[in-house]
Design a protein around this motif. Structure first.
Motif, PDB file in Angstrom:
ATOM      1  N   ALA A  49     -25.279  23.137 -13.413  1.00  0.00           N
ATOM      2  CA  ALA A  49     -24.795  21.807 -13.818  1.00  0.00           C
ATOM      3  C   ALA A  49     -25.236  21.489 -15.239  1.00  0.00           C
ATOM      4  CB  ALA A  49     -25.302  20.746 -12.846  1.00  0.00           C
ATOM      5  N   ILE A  50     -26.442  21.873 -15.585  1.00  0.00           N
ATOM      6  CA  ILE A  50     -26.954  21.632 -16.937  1.00  0.00           C
ATOM      7  C   ILE A  50     -26.128  22.422 -17.950  1.00  0.00           C
ATOM      8  CG2 ILE A  50     -28.937  21.959 -18.470  1.00  0.00           C
ATOM      9  CD1 ILE A  50     -30.719  21.581 -15.916  1.00  0.00           C
ATOM     10  N   SER A  51     -25.862  23.677 -17.644  1.00  0.00           N
ATOM     11  CA  SER A  51     -25.126  24.562 -18.552  1.00  0.00           C
ATOM     12  C   SER A  51     -23.750  24.027 -18.903  1.00  0.00           C
ATOM     13  CB  SER A  51     -24.980  25.950 -17.936  1.00  0.00           C
ATOM     14  OG  SER A  51     -26.232  26.548 -17.753  1.00  0.00           O
ATOM     15  N   SER A  52     -23.134  23.303 -17.990  1.00  0.00           N
ATOM     16  CA  SER A  52     -21.779  22.794 -18.245  1.00  0.00           C
ATOM     17  C   SER A  52     -21.753  21.767 -19.375  1.00  0.00           C
ATOM     18  CB  SER A  52     -21.188  22.190 -16.970  1.00  0.00           C
ATOM     19  OG  SER A  52     -21.873  21.005 -16.614  1.00  0.00           O
ATOM     20  N   HIS A  53     -22.900  21.241 -19.763  1.00  0.00           N
ATOM     21  CA  HIS A  53     -22.993  20.241 -20.827  1.00  0.00           C
ATOM     22  C   HIS A  53     -23.237  20.843 -22.208  1.00  0.00           C
ATOM     23  CE1 HIS A  53     -23.123  16.670 -18.180  1.00  0.00           C
ATOM     24  NE2 HIS A  53     -23.691  17.506 -17.325  1.00  0.00           N
ATOM     25  N   PHE A  54     -23.408  22.163 -22.277  1.00  0.00           N
ATOM     26  CA  PHE A  54     -23.770  22.804 -23.544  1.00  0.00           C
ATOM     27  C   PHE A  54     -22.856  23.997 -23.839  1.00  0.00           C
ATOM     28  CE2 PHE A  54     -27.469  20.605 -21.963  1.00  0.00           C
ATOM     29  CZ  PHE A  54     -27.934  19.950 -23.092  1.00  0.00           C
ATOM     30  N   PRO A  55     -22.529  24.194 -25.115  1.00  0.00           N
ATOM     31  CA  PRO A  55     -21.645  25.290 -25.494  1.00  0.00           C
ATOM     32  C   PRO A  55     -22.396  26.617 -25.656  1.00  0.00           C
ATOM     33  CG  PRO A  55     -22.189  24.032 -27.442  1.00  0.00           C
ATOM     34  CD  PRO A  55     -22.865  23.343 -26.261  1.00  0.00           C
ATOM     35  N   MET A  56     -23.081  27.028 -24.597  1.00  0.00           N
ATOM     36  CA  MET A  56     -23.840  28.273 -24.625  1.00  0.00           C
ATOM     37  C   MET A  56     -23.886  28.845 -23.226  1.00  0.00           C
ATOM     38  SD  MET A  56     -27.723  26.747 -25.058  1.00  0.00           S
ATOM     39  CE  MET A  56     -27.297  25.805 -26.481  1.00  0.00           C
ATOM     40  N   THR A  57     -24.374  30.052 -23.116  1.00  0.00           N
ATOM     41  CA  THR A  57     -24.432  30.705 -21.811  1.00  0.00           C
ATOM     42  C   THR A  57     -25.505  30.087 -20.931  1.00  0.00           C
ATOM     43  OG1 THR A  57     -26.057  32.358 -22.512  1.00  0.00           O
ATOM     44  CG2 THR A  57     -23.706  32.902 -22.865  1.00  0.00           C
ATOM     45  N   ARG A  58     -25.372  30.339 -19.665  1.00  0.00           N
ATOM     46  CA  ARG A  58     -26.375  29.879 -18.702  1.00  0.00           C
ATOM     47  C   ARG A  58     -27.732  30.503 -19.018  1.00  0.00           C
ATOM     48  NH1 ARG A  58     -27.418  32.054 -13.124  1.00  0.00           N
ATOM     49  NH2 ARG A  58     -28.861  30.550 -12.280  1.00  0.00           N
ATOM     50  N   THR A  59     -27.716  31.758 -19.444  1.00  0.00           N
ATOM     51  CA  THR A  59     -28.961  32.451 -19.800  1.00  0.00           C
ATOM     52  C   THR A  59     -29.652  31.753 -20.966  1.00  0.00           C
ATOM     53  OG1 THR A  59     -28.055  34.540 -19.025  1.00  0.00           O
ATOM     54  CG2 THR A  59     -29.938  34.663 -20.518  1.00  0.00           C
ATOM     55  N   ALA A  60     -28.874  31.342 -21.965  1.00  0.00           N
ATOM     56  CA  ALA A  60     -29.453  30.641 -23.118  1.00  0.00           C
ATOM     57  C   ALA A  60     -30.052  29.303 -22.685  1.00  0.00           C
ATOM     58  CB  ALA A  60     -28.397  30.438 -24.192  1.00  0.00           C
ATOM     59  N   VAL A  61     -29.348  28.586 -21.825  1.00  0.00           N
ATOM     60  CA  VAL A  61     -29.867  27.309 -21.313  1.00  0.00           C
ATOM     61  C   VAL A  61     -31.156  27.557 -20.532  1.00  0.00           C
ATOM     62  CG1 VAL A  61     -29.418  25.405 -19.701  1.00  0.00           C
ATOM     63  CG2 VAL A  61     -27.642  26.120 -21.302  1.00  0.00           C
ATOM     64  N   SER A  62     -31.173  28.611 -19.740  1.00  0.00           N
ATOM     65  CA  SER A  62     -32.380  28.944 -18.965  1.00  0.00           C
ATOM     66  C   SER A  62     -33.568  29.221 -19.880  1.00  0.00           C
ATOM     67  CB  SER A  62     -32.125  30.157 -18.069  1.00  0.00           C
ATOM     68  OG  SER A  62     -31.214  29.824 -17.049  1.00  0.00           O
ATOM     69  N   LYS A  63     -33.333  29.884 -20.997  1.00  0.00           N
ATOM     70  CA  LYS A  63     -34.421  30.148 -21.948  1.00  0.00           C
ATOM     71  C   LYS A  63     -34.957  28.847 -22.536  1.00  0.00           C
ATOM     72  CE  LYS A  63     -33.054  34.815 -23.199  1.00  0.00           C
ATOM     73  NZ  LYS A  63     -32.588  35.716 -24.265  1.00  0.00           N
ATOM     74  N   HIS A  64     -34.063  27.929 -22.871  1.00  0.00           N
ATOM     75  CA  HIS A  64     -34.505  26.626 -23.376  1.00  0.00           C
ATOM     76  C   HIS A  64     -35.289  25.874 -22.303  1.00  0.00           C
ATOM     77  CE1 HIS A  64     -32.665  26.491 -27.324  1.00  0.00           C
ATOM     78  NE2 HIS A  64     -31.514  26.922 -26.831  1.00  0.00           N
TER      79      HIS A  64
END
Length: 114
Positions: A40-55
């Motif tokens: 759900a978080i990833s859908s708000h950002f123009p990046m991969t789920r993996t990148a969001v997970s790293k953040h």
């Protein structure tokens, strides 16, 4: 492994480093009032789920988000307590600028009256 390199390998991110990135600040804003899974978080950002997970990992290492397992997914929530450190740091500089602005005001006002 030396003591210094052992400490460096387990060093967590600090609050200042964690919020330095605009994406991580956006993640914190998103998590203010809700607990969300990474999908759900990833859908708000123009990046991969993996990148969001790293953040999210950096934010978790700084203590700014908590993780909770619900079934197979991990949900994230803001923990604002570590931001108190940032608030104290900014308060010091706020006093500095208030003093400087007060001095400038006195100077300008005294120059006008002459």
């Amino acid at each position: 492994m030396s003591r210094l390199s052992a400490e460096a390998s387990v060093q967590k991110h600090d609050v200042f480093q964690a919020i330095a990135d605009p994406t991580r600040r956006g993640l914190l804003r998103l998590l203010v009032d809700q607990e969300l899974p990474v999908n759900a978080i990833s859908s708000h950002f123009p990046m991969t789920r993996t990148a969001v997970s790293k953040h999210l990992r950096i934010l978790a290492d700084a203590g700014l988000v908590t993780e909770r397992k619900v079934g197979r997914e991990t949900r994230y929530r803001l923990d604002a307590d570590p931001l108190q450190e940032l608030k104290r740091w900014l308060a010091f500089y706020e006093r500095f600028w208030e003093n400087k602005l007060d001095a400038l005001k006195r100077y300008v006002e005294s120059d006008v009256n002459e």
